[in-house]
Write a protein that holds these residues in place. Structure first.
Motif, PDB file in Angstrom:
ATOM      1  N   GLY A  79       0.787  -1.230   0.000  1.00  0.00           N
ATOM      2  CA  GLY A  79       0.000   0.000   0.000  1.00  0.00           C
ATOM      3  C   GLY A  79       0.814   1.272   0.000  1.00  0.00           C
ATOM      4  N   ALA A  80       2.149   1.155  -0.049  1.00  0.00           N
ATOM      5  CA  ALA A  80       2.985   2.354  -0.013  1.00  0.00           C
ATOM      6  C   ALA A  80       2.717   3.263  -1.208  1.00  0.00           C
ATOM      7  CB  ALA A  80       4.459   1.965   0.030  1.00  0.00           C
ATOM      8  N   VAL A 128       0.584   8.277  -3.744  1.00  0.00           N
ATOM      9  CA  VAL A 128      -0.235   8.948  -4.755  1.00  0.00           C
ATOM     10  C   VAL A 128      -1.352   9.761  -4.095  1.00  0.00           C
ATOM     11  CG1 VAL A 128      -1.761   8.609  -6.744  1.00  0.00           C
ATOM     12  CG2 VAL A 128       0.322   7.248  -6.531  1.00  0.00           C
ATOM     13  N   THR A 129      -1.887   9.263  -2.985  1.00  0.00           N
ATOM     14  CA  THR A 129      -2.909  10.018  -2.262  1.00  0.00           C
ATOM     15  C   THR A 129      -2.341  11.336  -1.754  1.00  0.00           C
ATOM     16  OG1 THR A 129      -4.028   7.979  -1.580  1.00  0.00           O
ATOM     17  CG2 THR A 129      -4.530   9.968  -0.323  1.00  0.00           C
ATOM     18  N   ARG A 130      -1.141  11.309  -1.211  1.00  0.00           N
ATOM     19  CA  ARG A 130      -0.526  12.543  -0.705  1.00  0.00           C
ATOM     20  C   ARG A 130      -0.223  13.509  -1.846  1.00  0.00           C
ATOM     21  NH1 ARG A 130       2.416   8.764   2.473  1.00  0.00           N
ATOM     22  NH2 ARG A 130       4.273   9.074   1.160  1.00  0.00           N
ATOM     23  N   ILE A 131       0.246  12.969  -2.972  1.00  0.00           N
ATOM     24  CA  ILE A 131       0.516  13.831  -4.132  1.00  0.00           C
ATOM     25  C   ILE A 131      -0.777  14.465  -4.629  1.00  0.00           C
ATOM     26  CG2 ILE A 131       1.237  13.835  -6.555  1.00  0.00           C
ATOM     27  CD1 ILE A 131       3.296  11.669  -5.778  1.00  0.00           C
ATOM     28  N   ILE A 162       6.447  -4.007 -18.462  1.00  0.00           N
ATOM     29  CA  ILE A 162       7.219  -5.033 -17.758  1.00  0.00           C
ATOM     30  C   ILE A 162       7.963  -4.415 -16.576  1.00  0.00           C
ATOM     31  CG2 ILE A 162       9.195  -6.601 -17.976  1.00  0.00           C
ATOM     32  CD1 ILE A 162       8.258  -7.049 -20.925  1.00  0.00           C
ATOM     33  N   GLN A 163       8.564  -3.248 -16.810  1.00  0.00           N
ATOM     34  CA  GLN A 163       9.300  -2.560 -15.746  1.00  0.00           C
ATOM     35  C   GLN A 163       8.380  -2.158 -14.595  1.00  0.00           C
ATOM     36  OE1 GLN A 163       8.940   1.117 -15.281  1.00  0.00           O
ATOM     37  NE2 GLN A 163      10.280   1.027 -13.496  1.00  0.00           N
ATOM     38  N   GLN A 164       7.118  -1.902 -14.896  1.00  0.00           N
ATOM     39  CA  GLN A 164       6.180  -1.414 -13.891  1.00  0.00           C
ATOM     40  C   GLN A 164       5.541  -2.526 -13.048  1.00  0.00           C
ATOM     41  OE1 GLN A 164       3.908   0.776 -16.890  1.00  0.00           O
ATOM     42  NE2 GLN A 164       4.219   2.671 -15.743  1.00  0.00           N
ATOM     43  N   MET A 165       5.772  -3.773 -13.362  1.00  0.00           N
ATOM     44  CA  MET A 165       5.076  -4.851 -12.676  1.00  0.00           C
ATOM     45  C   MET A 165       5.314  -4.918 -11.158  1.00  0.00           C
ATOM     46  SD  MET A 165       2.831  -6.447 -14.435  1.00  0.00           S
ATOM     47  CE  MET A 165       2.465  -4.864 -15.212  1.00  0.00           C
ATOM     48  N   PRO A 166       6.514  -4.706 -10.639  1.00  0.00           N
ATOM     49  CA  PRO A 166       6.647  -4.681  -9.177  1.00  0.00           C
ATOM     50  C   PRO A 166       5.765  -3.615  -8.528  1.00  0.00           C
ATOM     51  CG  PRO A 166       8.788  -4.967 -10.188  1.00  0.00           C
ATOM     52  CD  PRO A 166       7.831  -4.641 -11.305  1.00  0.00           C
ATOM     53  N   MET A 167       5.646  -2.456  -9.168  1.00  0.00           N
ATOM     54  CA  MET A 167       4.744  -1.418  -8.675  1.00  0.00           C
ATOM     55  C   MET A 167       3.298  -1.896  -8.718  1.00  0.00           C
ATOM     56  SD  MET A 167       3.880   2.180 -10.573  1.00  0.00           S
ATOM     57  CE  MET A 167       3.113   1.222 -11.890  1.00  0.00           C
ATOM     58  N   VAL A 168       2.922  -2.580  -9.801  1.00  0.00           N
ATOM     59  CA  VAL A 168       1.568  -3.119  -9.919  1.00  0.00           C
ATOM     60  C   VAL A 168       1.270  -4.067  -8.760  1.00  0.00           C
ATOM     61  CG1 VAL A 168       0.082  -4.634 -11.291  1.00  0.00           C
ATOM     62  CG2 VAL A 168       1.395  -2.837 -12.412  1.00  0.00           C
ATOM     63  N   GLY A 169       2.255  -4.877  -8.384  1.00  0.00           N
ATOM     64  CA  GLY A 169       2.065  -5.770  -7.251  1.00  0.00           C
ATOM     65  C   GLY A 169       1.765  -5.017  -5.970  1.00  0.00           C
ATOM     66  N   ASN A 170       2.458  -3.909  -5.735  1.00  0.00           N
ATOM     67  CA  ASN A 170       2.213  -3.099  -4.542  1.00  0.00           C
ATOM     68  C   ASN A 170       0.825  -2.483  -4.573  1.00  0.00           C
ATOM     69  OD1 ASN A 170       2.500  -0.366  -2.910  1.00  0.00           O
ATOM     70  ND2 ASN A 170       4.119  -1.737  -2.201  1.00  0.00           N
ATOM     71  N   ILE A 171       0.412  -2.021  -5.749  1.00  0.00           N
ATOM     72  CA  ILE A 171      -0.912  -1.422  -5.906  1.00  0.00           C
ATOM     73  C   ILE A 171      -2.001  -2.469  -5.706  1.00  0.00           C
ATOM     74  CG2 ILE A 171      -2.489  -0.392  -7.593  1.00  0.00           C
ATOM     75  CD1 ILE A 171       0.006   0.993  -8.814  1.00  0.00           C
ATOM     76  N   GLY A 204      -5.153   1.664   3.685  1.00  0.00           N
ATOM     77  CA  GLY A 204      -5.582   3.028   3.971  1.00  0.00           C
ATOM     78  C   GLY A 204      -6.916   3.115   4.682  1.00  0.00           C
ATOM     79  N   ARG A 205      -7.533   1.963   4.918  1.00  0.00           N
ATOM     80  CA  ARG A 205      -8.802   1.865   5.658  1.00  0.00           C
ATOM     81  C   ARG A 205      -9.902   2.714   5.008  1.00  0.00           C
ATOM     82  NH1 ARG A 205      -9.068   3.722  10.547  1.00  0.00           N
ATOM     83  NH2 ARG A 205     -10.606   2.174  11.206  1.00  0.00           N
ATOM     84  N   ILE A 206      -9.976   2.664   3.701  1.00  0.00           N
ATOM     85  CA  ILE A 206     -11.033   3.366   2.977  1.00  0.00           C
ATOM     86  C   ILE A 206     -12.395   2.778   3.330  1.00  0.00           C
ATOM     87  CG2 ILE A 206     -11.866   4.018   0.672  1.00  0.00           C
ATOM     88  CD1 ILE A 206      -8.977   3.518  -0.344  1.00  0.00           C
ATOM     89  N   THR A 207     -12.432   1.482   3.571  1.00  0.00           N
ATOM     90  CA  THR A 207     -13.703   0.797   3.833  1.00  0.00           C
ATOM     91  C   THR A 207     -14.078   0.793   5.309  1.00  0.00           C
ATOM     92  OG1 THR A 207     -12.568  -1.351   4.018  1.00  0.00           O
ATOM     93  CG2 THR A 207     -13.386  -0.712   1.840  1.00  0.00           C
ATOM     94  N   ARG A 208     -13.368   1.542   6.124  1.00  0.00           N
ATOM     95  CA  ARG A 208     -13.659   1.535   7.566  1.00  0.00           C
ATOM     96  C   ARG A 208     -15.096   1.962   7.859  1.00  0.00           C
ATOM     97  NH1 ARG A 208     -10.281   5.909   6.616  1.00  0.00           N
ATOM     98  NH2 ARG A 208     -11.008   7.983   7.264  1.00  0.00           N
ATOM     99  N   GLU A 209     -15.603   1.516   8.974  1.00  0.00           N
ATOM    100  CA  GLU A 209     -16.983   1.824   9.362  1.00  0.00           C
ATOM    101  C   GLU A 209     -17.181   3.335   9.468  1.00  0.00           C
ATOM    102  OE1 GLU A 209     -20.181   0.798  12.953  1.00  0.00           O
ATOM    103  OE2 GLU A 209     -18.184  -0.150  12.923  1.00  0.00           O
ATOM    104  N   GLY A 210     -18.201   3.820   8.798  1.00  0.00           N
ATOM    105  CA  GLY A 210     -18.524   5.240   8.835  1.00  0.00           C
ATOM    106  C   GLY A 210     -17.753   6.087   7.840  1.00  0.00           C
ATOM    107  N   GLY A 211     -16.793   5.497   7.134  1.00  0.00           N
ATOM    108  CA  GLY A 211     -15.956   6.275   6.223  1.00  0.00           C
ATOM    109  C   GLY A 211     -16.692   6.762   4.996  1.00  0.00           C
TER     110      GLY A 211
END
Length: 271
Positions: A71-72, A77-80, A181-190, A199-206
């Motif tokens: 989730g890094a 990207v959220t901060r940006i 191909i170069q982007q695949m490790p990033m895709v794994g993180n995403i 990021g707890r987007i689905t948290r109760e009440g969110g």
């Protein structure tokens, strides 16, 4: 157009439109800010939209996924994205970009005037017992295995088959295949963040705290999980509409830009 440092990253961004309403558009994984032009230029008299290239995309600098926590990349990207917001905006996101947009709307609902989510890939919003979630989870396990074993071309082929614009792998330009191909490790993180929701987007009440009008858009030829995700998110938001574009797959901004423009315009009218 500009290239500057945001959150320690060299980020390219551009403005689309000259209208009075500020907007922010966040592209999909393996996409770029340029994909928003055909969608948002017809709305240019109404909105002034900022669209940026996420790290390791488009004209922005590379991002190294080595050793990064799950989730890094979503957090970065959220901060940006948030750094471009200084007053309530019409927030628009596609795929992973829609997950980021939703994270912003949950964390700072006062910053959002309207919210349009196109094919949001927040799989964590779906009951894990749902058959479509189970099927997709199995595919994700296989993708993660290929990335871990360094079989990045095979992983890229599989990812683009499921989530691309329908162009066969062999028909893509060689430089584009190499970039994917170069982007695949990033895709794994995403992808991990899409399932685990660090990021707890689905948290109760969110999501229930979002008071802006929301439009969720999916295609009827998209991966079967997408209408399930759309309905799961919609069930938790008070002011929401769900639209299905006939014949559209996952890459709606590319393949059905005119229809998407009309739907965004409808949501703008509600705010």
């Amino acid at each position: 157009m500009a290239l500057d440092t945001r959150q320690g990253q060299q980020v390219f961004w551009q403005e689309i439109g000259t209208g009075e309403r500020p907007a922010l558009a966040i592209h999909c994984t393996l996409g770029a800010s340029s994909l928003w032009k055909p969608v948002l230029e017809p709305l240019g008299a109404q909105i002034s939209a900022t669209a940026f290239d996420q790290p390791n995309h488009g004209q922005s600098a590379e991002w190294d996924a080595t050793g990064a926590e799950a989730g890094a990349f979503q957090a970065l990207v959220t901060r940006i994205a948030a750094s471009f917001i200084d007053r309530p905006v019409d927030l628009i996101g596609h795929s992973f970009g829609a997950s980021v947009a939703l994270r912003i709307a949950v964390g700072a609902p006062e910053a959002v005037r309207s919210l349009t989510l196109v094919e949001p890939v927040l799989f964590a919003a779906v009951d894990h017992a749902h058959p479509e979630w189970q099927t997709l989870r199995a595919k994700q396990d296989h993708l993660e295995q290929m990335i871990a074993e360094g079989d990045l071309e095979k992983a890229a082929r599989a990812f683009m088959h499921d989530w691309g614009a329908g162009v066969p792998w062999e028909a893509l330009p060689e430089h584009q295949r190499a970039r994917f191909i170069q982007q695949m490790p990033m895709v794994g993180n995403i992808s991990t963040a899409n399932f685990e929701d660090p990021g707890r987007i689905t948290r109760e009440g969110g999501m229930e705290g979002i008071d802006a009008p929301v439009m969720i858009v999916h295609g009827d030829a998209s991966p079967p999980i997408m209408p399930v995700v759309a309905e799961a998110i919609a069930a938790r938001i008070a002011d929401v509409g769900v639209a299905c574009i006939p014949g559209a797959g996952h890459m709606i901004p590319v393949t059905h830009s005119a229809q998407l423009t009309e739907l965004i315009a409808m949501n703008l009218e509600r705010s």
